[in-house]
Design a protein around this motif. Structure first.
Motif, PDB file in Angstrom:
ATOM      1  N   GLY A  93       0.832  -1.197   0.000  1.00  0.00           N
ATOM      2  CA  GLY A  93       0.000   0.000   0.000  1.00  0.00           C
ATOM      3  C   GLY A  93       0.863   1.242   0.000  1.00  0.00           C
ATOM      4  O   GLY A  93       2.003   1.234  -0.482  1.00  0.00           O
ATOM      5  N   THR A  94       0.335   2.321   0.567  1.00  0.00           N
ATOM      6  CA  THR A  94       1.045   3.599   0.616  1.00  0.00           C
ATOM      7  C   THR A  94       1.518   3.875   2.036  1.00  0.00           C
ATOM      8  O   THR A  94       0.896   3.462   3.013  1.00  0.00           O
ATOM      9  CB  THR A  94       0.143   4.747   0.130  1.00  0.00           C
ATOM     10  N   ALA A  95       2.640   4.600   2.137  1.00  0.00           N
ATOM     11  CA  ALA A  95       3.253   4.886   3.430  1.00  0.00           C
ATOM     12  C   ALA A  95       3.714   6.330   3.472  1.00  0.00           C
ATOM     13  O   ALA A  95       4.028   6.937   2.447  1.00  0.00           O
ATOM     14  CB  ALA A  95       4.441   3.952   3.680  1.00  0.00           C
ATOM     15  N   THR A  96       3.754   6.877   4.689  1.00  0.00           N
ATOM     16  CA  THR A  96       4.283   8.209   4.955  1.00  0.00           C
ATOM     17  C   THR A  96       5.353   8.092   6.028  1.00  0.00           C
ATOM     18  O   THR A  96       5.122   7.482   7.071  1.00  0.00           O
ATOM     19  CB  THR A  96       3.173   9.168   5.425  1.00  0.00           C
ATOM     20  N   VAL A  97       6.514   8.663   5.763  1.00  0.00           N
ATOM     21  CA  VAL A  97       7.644   8.582   6.686  1.00  0.00           C
ATOM     22  C   VAL A  97       8.018   9.991   7.134  1.00  0.00           C
ATOM     23  O   VAL A  97       8.262  10.866   6.292  1.00  0.00           O
ATOM     24  CB  VAL A  97       8.860   7.899   6.033  1.00  0.00           C
ATOM     25  N   SER A  98       8.041  10.208   8.438  1.00  0.00           N
ATOM     26  CA  SER A  98       8.432  11.502   9.009  1.00  0.00           C
ATOM     27  C   SER A  98       9.823  11.378   9.620  1.00  0.00           C
ATOM     28  O   SER A  98      10.086  10.450  10.392  1.00  0.00           O
ATOM     29  CB  SER A  98       7.431  11.949  10.075  1.00  0.00           C
ATOM     30  N   MET A  99      10.713  12.319   9.261  1.00  0.00           N
ATOM     31  CA  MET A  99      12.089  12.285   9.752  1.00  0.00           C
ATOM     32  C   MET A  99      12.549  13.696  10.081  1.00  0.00           C
ATOM     33  O   MET A  99      12.038  14.674   9.545  1.00  0.00           O
ATOM     34  CB  MET A  99      13.036  11.682   8.703  1.00  0.00           C
ATOM     35  N   THR A 100      13.529  13.787  10.962  1.00  0.00           N
ATOM     36  CA  THR A 100      14.179  15.047  11.302  1.00  0.00           C
ATOM     37  C   THR A 100      15.644  14.949  10.916  1.00  0.00           C
ATOM     38  O   THR A 100      16.378  14.136  11.476  1.00  0.00           O
ATOM     39  CB  THR A 100      14.063  15.348  12.807  1.00  0.00           C
ATOM     40  N   TRP A 101      16.057  15.768   9.962  1.00  0.00           N
ATOM     41  CA  TRP A 101      17.480  15.824   9.630  1.00  0.00           C
ATOM     42  C   TRP A 101      18.147  16.740  10.644  1.00  0.00           C
ATOM     43  O   TRP A 101      17.793  17.909  10.770  1.00  0.00           O
ATOM     44  CB  TRP A 101      17.686  16.349   8.211  1.00  0.00           C
ATOM     45  N   PRO A 102      19.136  16.267  11.388  1.00  0.00           N
ATOM     46  CA  PRO A 102      19.673  17.049  12.508  1.00  0.00           C
ATOM     47  C   PRO A 102      20.507  18.234  12.044  1.00  0.00           C
ATOM     48  O   PRO A 102      21.092  18.236  10.956  1.00  0.00           O
ATOM     49  CB  PRO A 102      20.529  16.031  13.264  1.00  0.00           C
ATOM     50  N   ALA A 103      20.564  19.250  12.903  1.00  0.00           N
ATOM     51  CA  ALA A 103      21.417  20.407  12.661  1.00  0.00           C
ATOM     52  C   ALA A 103      22.878  20.025  12.841  1.00  0.00           C
ATOM     53  O   ALA A 103      23.206  19.111  13.601  1.00  0.00           O
ATOM     54  CB  ALA A 103      21.041  21.547  13.599  1.00  0.00           C
ATOM     55  N   ARG A 104      23.766  20.756  12.133  1.00  0.00           N
ATOM     56  CA  ARG A 104      25.209  20.519  12.212  1.00  0.00           C
ATOM     57  C   ARG A 104      25.932  21.838  12.443  1.00  0.00           C
ATOM     58  O   ARG A 104      25.501  22.882  11.954  1.00  0.00           O
ATOM     59  CB  ARG A 104      25.786  19.934  10.933  1.00  0.00           C
TER      60      ARG A 104
END
Length: 214
Positions: A93-104
């Motif tokens: 089926g369909t999926a949604t992925v939530s992510m946080t790219w960290p600060a550097r």
């Protein structure tokens, strides 16, 4: 009938996000020709990726699900605990992925004692703790997650959530440039990059300690 080290399922995920915003800030200070100091900051960014998934179940897992549907009594018990009792080889089926790219943050110095030699050293910091979990929202209940709730999983039957528990890291990197002739430069680099993964955790992004040479 399930063994602890047997493959229950295999997830294939293809998601993407066409537009994510962030910003970079930097400065460079050169008080003398032989010394300079610079810094660069890359902001945190949130991304929500969408796409397709497919999870294929192992045969032993399918046998266990079918066993729950073998009699009226097992079907009633399965229904009471919202467990599947009709096995399928896969779900997609369909999926949604939530992510946080960290600060550097990166701070660096350059020292040039003579014209032919340059030394560099950078300090790197990454805010890995901002990326607390990898969360995959699905368009249906997964049979595997419905079983996982019986083992204490609290993410829900249609959300695959991995608690990451990353730790912020500091490390240094080093560089050397040799220029024996104006038309030739030899550059060497070394970066011992520590992992942000705690020793007692394992997740979907298993990043180990790395020693990078260039």
């Amino acid at each position: 009938g399930m063994a602890p080290y047997e493959k229950m399922g295999e997830l294939e995920l293809l998601v993407e996000d066409y537009f994510t915003t962030s910003y970079n800030l930097g400065f460079l200070w050169e008080p003398t020709p032989w010394f300079s100091f610079g810094a660069c900051y890359q902001s945190e960014s949130e991304t929500t990726m969408e796409g397709d998934y497919e999870i294929r179940y192992g045969q032993r897992f399918q046998n266990t699900v079918d066993w729950l549907g073998r009699s009226p009594l097992t079907v009633i018990v399965a229904a009471m605990f919202d467990l599947p009792y009709n096995a399928v080889p896969y779900q997609d089926g369909t999926a949604t992925v939530s992510m946080t790219w960290p600060a550097r943050l990166q701070l660096g110095v350059k020292i040039q004692p003579i014209e032919q030699v340059i030394f560099t050293c950078d300090a790197h910091w990454t805010d890995w703790e901002a990326w607390k979990a990898l969360e995959i929202e699905l368009d249906q209940k997964l049979q595997l997650l419905r079983f996982a709730r019986m083992l204490g999983y609290t993410g829900g039957p249609d959300v695959m959530r991995f608690e990451l528990g990353y730790e912020n890291t500091w490390h240094l990197s080093y560089g050397l440039e040799l220029r024996p002739f104006k038309s030739l430069a030899l550059r060497l680099g070394y970066e011992p990059r520590p992992t942000s993964v705690q020793d007692n955790l394992f997740g979907p992004v298993p990043m180990s300690d790395m020693h990078i040479y260039s």
